[in-house]
Write a protein that holds these residues in place. Structure first.
Motif, short mmCIF file in Angstrom:
data_model
loop_
_atom_site.label_atom_id
_atom_site.label_comp_id
_atom_site.label_asym_id
_atom_site.label_seq_id
_atom_site.Cartn_x
_atom_site.Cartn_y
_atom_site.Cartn_z
N ALA A 13 64.14 -39.29 65.71
CA ALA A 13 64.18 -40.05 64.46
C ALA A 13 62.99 -40.99 64.33
CB ALA A 13 65.50 -40.82 64.37
N LEU A 14 62.50 -41.50 65.47
CA LEU A 14 61.36 -42.43 65.43
C LEU A 14 60.06 -41.74 65.03
CD1 LEU A 14 61.95 -44.57 68.66
CD2 LEU A 14 62.01 -45.41 66.29
N LYS A 15 59.91 -40.47 65.44
CA LYS A 15 58.61 -39.80 65.26
C LYS A 15 58.18 -39.70 63.80
CE LYS A 15 58.51 -38.89 69.69
NZ LYS A 15 57.62 -39.62 70.62
N SER A 16 59.15 -39.62 62.87
CA SER A 16 58.77 -39.50 61.46
C SER A 16 58.07 -40.76 60.97
CB SER A 16 60.00 -39.21 60.60
OG SER A 16 60.90 -40.31 60.63
N TYR A 48 53.25 -43.29 58.78
CA TYR A 48 52.29 -44.39 58.85
C TYR A 48 50.86 -43.85 58.85
CZ TYR A 48 49.40 -48.20 60.49
OH TYR A 48 48.39 -49.12 60.60
N PHE A 49 50.61 -42.84 59.67
CA PHE A 49 49.26 -42.28 59.73
C PHE A 49 48.86 -41.64 58.41
CE2 PHE A 49 49.83 -42.09 64.52
CZ PHE A 49 48.95 -43.14 64.75
N GLU A 50 49.83 -41.07 57.72
CA GLU A 50 49.54 -40.48 56.41
C GLU A 50 49.11 -41.58 55.43
OE1 GLU A 50 51.68 -37.57 53.09
OE2 GLU A 50 52.75 -38.15 54.91
N LYS A 51 49.85 -42.70 55.43
CA LYS A 51 49.49 -43.82 54.56
C LYS A 51 48.13 -44.40 54.92
CE LYS A 51 54.17 -45.57 53.70
NZ LYS A 51 55.07 -46.75 53.93
N ALA A 52 47.85 -44.43 56.23
CA ALA A 52 46.59 -45.01 56.70
C ALA A 52 45.40 -44.09 56.50
CB ALA A 52 46.72 -45.37 58.18
N ALA A 91 44.56 -38.12 58.65
CA ALA A 91 45.21 -36.82 58.45
C ALA A 91 45.50 -36.11 59.78
CB ALA A 91 44.35 -35.94 57.56
N GLU A 92 44.56 -36.19 60.73
CA GLU A 92 44.76 -35.50 62.01
C GLU A 92 45.96 -36.05 62.76
OE1 GLU A 92 40.98 -33.73 64.12
OE2 GLU A 92 40.61 -35.82 63.60
N LEU A 93 46.04 -37.37 62.88
CA LEU A 93 47.16 -37.98 63.59
C LEU A 93 48.47 -37.77 62.82
CD1 LEU A 93 45.53 -41.28 64.87
CD2 LEU A 93 46.28 -39.34 66.25
N ALA A 94 48.41 -37.83 61.50
CA ALA A 94 49.61 -37.59 60.70
C ALA A 94 50.13 -36.17 60.93
CB ALA A 94 49.33 -37.82 59.23
N GLY A 95 49.20 -35.21 60.97
CA GLY A 95 49.59 -33.81 61.20
C GLY A 95 50.19 -33.59 62.57
N ALA A 140 56.16 -48.36 63.04
CA ALA A 140 54.97 -47.80 63.71
C ALA A 140 54.05 -48.89 64.21
CB ALA A 140 54.22 -46.88 62.75
N THR A 141 53.75 -49.89 63.38
CA THR A 141 52.76 -50.90 63.76
C THR A 141 53.24 -51.78 64.92
OG1 THR A 141 53.60 -52.40 62.05
CG2 THR A 141 51.72 -50.98 61.47
#
Length: 329
Positions: free
Chosen positions: A257-260, A265-269, A272-276, A64-65
């Motif tokens: 496969a990349l989208k997960s 990454y957003f969940e770890k960071a 929540a909105e971007l992770a969702g 992701a980064t």
């Protein structure tokens, strides 16, 4: 080192550095999530290299980064899978280093025959150094014209041992590096870790994602970022051809496969909105991939379901782009 002589006097013996003529790392693709079997080969190779390094805690984040969790390229004319290999190879170093890593990179491209030998010798050198540190090297055109890993070298035989993205272990002569089916050279190795903060990594990741989603990164004549959606959708709509069936599956599997990696990454960071949003994007792409794989896409109704999932994902990524732009403004 000091040596005791029989007379009781001391003398110093010269230490000769150990010469390593061959080394092989015991590495495979295990532990790298590939939910479709088509995960983009550069991202898969990069994640595996980081996972098998002293910086293994970053192996998921780096997809992701570095921006690859957000990248999509689509050939608008023939849906050719080679679109995934047309991007700015020279940006690998800065993109990967966004994660807080330090990299070495050697590249040589079209119409650069005059520096072919020089660049190949430098690439061989950084590959050997990386393997001696216990870290595989990421290289273009390994086994097939895709990214893979160099996991060993043998100076006696002047050959590398490589791991293709298909899982094959192969020998490759040193002088073939960068001169195979698609004769360009591109080798990335991991050399260390910087002190870049998590906050700065996150901010710069958003900037990389924004740049790609807005189509600002070079990709030849292909459609990229959000423009990739209508280009891909057209092949399930007015440009549909059964002859392109595998190409459709490849695109859905590669980007799905990349989208997960973006979602996690957003969940770890803690976003929540971007992770969702990216969890929904991932779920949509995987559903579309499975429909394509298991149902008859000659049926217009089947294709309409895939189109609907892709349109919903496009809307989600448009919303994500708005949120990213606000976050970095």
């Amino acid at each position: 080192m000091p040596v005791q002589r029989a007379s009781g006097t001391m003398e110093f013996a010269l230490q000769v550095p150990e010469v390593v003529l061959m080394k092989r790392l015991n590495i495979d693709w295990s532990g790298i999530e590939d939910s479709t079997g088509f995960l983009f080969s550069f991202a898969k190779s990069l994640a595996a290299a980081v996972k098998n390094s002293p910086y293994s805690e970053l192996y998921e984040d780096v997809v992701a980064t570095s921006g690859f969790a957000f990248r999509m390229w689509v050939d608008p004319e023939k849906l050719c899978p080679s679109a995934t290999s047309i991007w700015d190879f020279e940006s690998q170093k800065k993109w990967v280093e966004n994660c807080g890593l330090i990299c070495n990179y050697i590249g040589r491209y079209w119409d650069q025959d005059d520096i072919e030998k020089e660049r190949r010798e430098k690439a061989i050198e950084i590959i050997r150094e990386s393997i001696n540190r216990g870290i595989p090297a990421v290289s273009w055109d390994i086994g097939i014209p895709e990214w893979g890993l160099v996991i060993g070298y043998n100076d006696d035989e002047n050959s590398f041992e490589v791991l293709s993205v298909q899982g094959d272990y192969l020998n490759m002569p040193y002088d073939v590096l960068g001169k195979r089916e698609v004769p360009i050279l591109s080798v990335l190795t991991l050399a260390g870790k910087s002190d870049k903060s998590h906050e700065r990594i996150y901010h710069d990741t958003l900037k990389i994602a924004i740049s790609h989603l807005k189509g600002n990164e070079w990709c030849g004549g292909n459609k990229s970022g959000l423009e990739a959606y209508p280009a891909l959708i057209s092949f399930f709509d007015d440009k549909f051809s059964q002859d392109l069936s595998w190409n459709m599956e490849y695109c859905l599997g590669t980007y799905g496969a990349l989208k997960s990696y973006a979602s996690r990454y957003f969940e770890k960071a803690g976003s929540a909105e971007l992770a969702g949003l990216y969890k929904r994007v991932h779920d949509n792409w995987i559903k579309a991939f499975n429909i394509k794989r298991h149902e008859d896409v000659n049926d217009r109704n089947v294709r309409e379901r895939i189109i609907g999932l892709l349109k919903d994902s496009c809307e989600c990524e448009e919303k994500a782009l708005e949120k990213m732009e606000k976050a970095v403004s």
